[in-house]
Design an enzyme around this catalytic site. Structure first.
Site, PDB file in Angstrom:
ATOM      1  N   ILE A   1       0.837  -1.198   0.000  1.00  0.00           N
ATOM      2  CA  ILE A   1       0.000   0.000   0.000  1.00  0.00           C
ATOM      3  C   ILE A   1       0.871   1.245   0.000  1.00  0.00           C
ATOM      4  CG2 ILE A   1      -0.271  -0.212   2.523  1.00  0.00           C
ATOM      5  CD1 ILE A   1      -3.026   1.175   2.201  1.00  0.00           C
ATOM      6  N   CYS A   2       0.388   2.289  -0.640  1.00  0.00           N
ATOM      7  CA  CYS A   2       1.082   3.579  -0.698  1.00  0.00           C
ATOM      8  C   CYS A   2       2.438   3.369  -1.383  1.00  0.00           C
ATOM      9  CB  CYS A   2       1.188   4.159   0.720  1.00  0.00           C
ATOM     10  SG  CYS A   2       1.623   5.904   0.797  1.00  0.00           S
ATOM     11  N   ASP A   3       3.518   3.920  -0.832  1.00  0.00           N
ATOM     12  CA  ASP A   3       4.822   3.766  -1.476  1.00  0.00           C
ATOM     13  C   ASP A   3       5.277   2.316  -1.538  1.00  0.00           C
ATOM     14  OD1 ASP A   3       5.540   6.205  -2.514  1.00  0.00           O
ATOM     15  OD2 ASP A   3       7.171   6.593  -1.092  1.00  0.00           O
TER      16      ASP A   3
END
Length: 199
Positions: free
Chosen positions: A102-104
């Site tokens: 998730i995200c980066d």
């Protein structure tokens, strides 16, 4: 014996991205699963919100038998030392186990070639392309969605902690699908709008 789910947390990890998923696994998983944390070294890891966690394993002592690897987003996936997670993520993908980012951390999966053959998402396609460079050839499979699940790989952007949790729960078959959706709707829609989920 409980099935192990590994949460990889690096310094300045996004604690809320871990919290929804880990608590749902505990509440819905009927005691079948155990969350274990992994970081690069066996020292306290501090989250963006200031929580300090002593990881259960360093990256070199991870058990071979696990059910899933979840890469929690945060501010340090772009640091060179994050590359030490590559072997674990690649092993999970090769074994066909549930792999989440998730995200980066989703974009990190792009830098190690895992997103080339699965439908996926991240924070931003252009950023993903720029960061991953020639390791990433999966642009045609990119979707501008909160969370995407394909071939046991779950990706999400940084505003999609609940959507990410839902897709991981479904991929792991943690509980009956209706129970998972009830849990998601309750947290997404709020106490006064969503029907009360059955636990």
């Amino acid at each position: 014996m409980k099935k192990i789910i590994l949460f990889v947390i690096l310094p300045q990890y996004a604690d809320w991205e871990a919290a929804y998923l880990s608590s749902a696994i505990a509440m819905l998983g009927q005691g079948q699963y155990e969350i274990k944390t992994v970081s690069l070294i066996k020292e306290y890891v501090q989250s963006i919100g200031g929580f300090k966690v002593m990881p259960d394993y360093d990256i070199n002592s991870v058990p071979k038998d696990y059910e899933s690897v979840i890469l929690i987003g945060g501010f340090t996936w772009r640091n060179e030392f994050a590359g030490q997670v590559k072997e674990l993520a690649a092993d999970c993908y090769k074994k066909g186990k549930v792999l989440g980012g998730i995200c980066d951390a989703s974009a990190f999966l792009g830098t190690i070639g895992i997103l080339n053959d699965v439908v996926h998402t991240s924070n931003d396609l252009n950023d993903l392309k720029q960061w991953a460079g020639s390791s990433y050839t999966g642009e045609a499979k990119y979707m501008a969605k909160q969370a995407v699940s394909d071939k046991n790989v779950i990706t999400a952007n940084g505003t999609a902690a609940l959507e990410f949790a839902k897709e991981v729960l479904l991929a792991l078959n943690i509980a009956d699908k209706d129970k998972i959706l009830d849990w998601y709707n309750f947290h997404k829609l709020g106490f006064y709008t969503a029907p009360m989920p059955e636990m």
